[in-house]
Design a protein around this motif. Structure first.
Motif, PDB file in Angstrom:
ATOM      1  N   CYS A  20       0.824  -1.202   0.000  1.00  0.00           N
ATOM      2  CA  CYS A  20       0.000   0.000   0.000  1.00  0.00           C
ATOM      3  C   CYS A  20       0.860   1.253   0.000  1.00  0.00           C
ATOM      4  O   CYS A  20       0.628   2.179  -0.771  1.00  0.00           O
ATOM      5  N   ARG A  24       1.114   4.163  -2.707  1.00  0.00           N
ATOM      6  CA  ARG A  24       0.850   5.537  -2.283  1.00  0.00           C
ATOM      7  C   ARG A  24       2.037   6.435  -2.616  1.00  0.00           C
ATOM      8  O   ARG A  24       1.860   7.543  -3.127  1.00  0.00           O
ATOM      9  N   SER A  51      -6.337  18.730  -1.013  1.00  0.00           N
ATOM     10  CA  SER A  51      -7.365  17.860  -1.601  1.00  0.00           C
ATOM     11  C   SER A  51      -6.735  16.780  -2.477  1.00  0.00           C
ATOM     12  O   SER A  51      -7.220  15.644  -2.514  1.00  0.00           O
ATOM     13  N   GLN A  54      -5.333  14.182  -0.090  1.00  0.00           N
ATOM     14  CA  GLN A  54      -6.424  13.396   0.482  1.00  0.00           C
ATOM     15  C   GLN A  54      -6.984  12.404  -0.536  1.00  0.00           C
ATOM     16  O   GLN A  54      -7.329  11.268  -0.193  1.00  0.00           O
ATOM     17  N   ALA A  55      -7.051  12.807  -1.797  1.00  0.00           N
ATOM     18  CA  ALA A  55      -7.541  11.901  -2.848  1.00  0.00           C
ATOM     19  C   ALA A  55      -6.627  10.681  -2.972  1.00  0.00           C
ATOM     20  O   ALA A  55      -7.105   9.551  -3.150  1.00  0.00           O
ATOM     21  N   LYS A  57      -4.735   9.480  -0.513  1.00  0.00           N
ATOM     22  CA  LYS A  57      -4.955   8.693   0.696  1.00  0.00           C
ATOM     23  C   LYS A  57      -6.244   7.884   0.601  1.00  0.00           C
ATOM     24  O   LYS A  57      -6.304   6.744   1.057  1.00  0.00           O
ATOM     25  N   ASN A  58      -7.267   8.466   0.005  1.00  0.00           N
ATOM     26  CA  ASN A  58      -8.536   7.743  -0.164  1.00  0.00           C
ATOM     27  C   ASN A  58      -8.401   6.616  -1.177  1.00  0.00           C
ATOM     28  O   ASN A  58      -8.985   5.538  -1.003  1.00  0.00           O
ATOM     29  N   LYS A  59      -7.636   6.847  -2.215  1.00  0.00           N
ATOM     30  CA  LYS A  59      -7.452   5.837  -3.269  1.00  0.00           C
ATOM     31  C   LYS A  59      -6.588   4.672  -2.780  1.00  0.00           C
ATOM     32  O   LYS A  59      -6.801   3.533  -3.170  1.00  0.00           O
ATOM     33  N   TYR A  60      -5.620   4.971  -1.926  1.00  0.00           N
ATOM     34  CA  TYR A  60      -4.707   3.963  -1.399  1.00  0.00           C
ATOM     35  C   TYR A  60      -4.736   3.981   0.128  1.00  0.00           C
ATOM     36  O   TYR A  60      -3.762   4.383   0.772  1.00  0.00           O
ATOM     37  N   PRO A  61      -5.843   3.546   0.742  1.00  0.00           N
ATOM     38  CA  PRO A  61      -5.916   3.569   2.215  1.00  0.00           C
ATOM     39  C   PRO A  61      -4.940   2.581   2.829  1.00  0.00           C
ATOM     40  O   PRO A  61      -4.632   1.561   2.235  1.00  0.00           O
ATOM     41  N   LYS A  62      -4.489   2.913   4.016  1.00  0.00           N
ATOM     42  CA  LYS A  62      -3.616   1.995   4.741  1.00  0.00           C
ATOM     43  C   LYS A  62      -4.450   0.796   5.145  1.00  0.00           C
ATOM     44  O   LYS A  62      -5.601   0.932   5.563  1.00  0.00           O
TER      45      LYS A  62
END
Length: 67
Positions: A20, A24, A51, A54-55, A57-62
């Motif tokens: 991940c 990221r 933003s 954050q996009a 981070k949302n696409k590749y969450p831990k």
């Protein structure tokens, strides 16, 4: 809930986390550019930079411990 086994669960979680974070990191480099470009982006419009971060981070969450 399955039984926790540190010998198998910890290495599996670490592999998922490494995968991940690698995705990221690649996304940060390709979608945001190098650190100089990011500083320029922050200077010009910090909210746009936030933003975009954050996009990613949302696409590749831990991964969580359960998945």
């Amino acid at each position: 809930m399955s039984k926790y086994d540190a010998k198998t669960d910890v290495p599996l979680y670490n592999r998922k986390l490494d995968e991940c974070l690698s995705k990221r990191t690649h996304a940060y480099q390709t979608e945001l550019g190098n650190w100089q470009e990011q500083l320029d982006m922050i200077f010009k419009d910090i909210d746009d930079w936030k933003s975009k971060v954050q996009a990613i981070k949302n696409k590749y969450p831990k991964p969580t411990e359960n998945g």
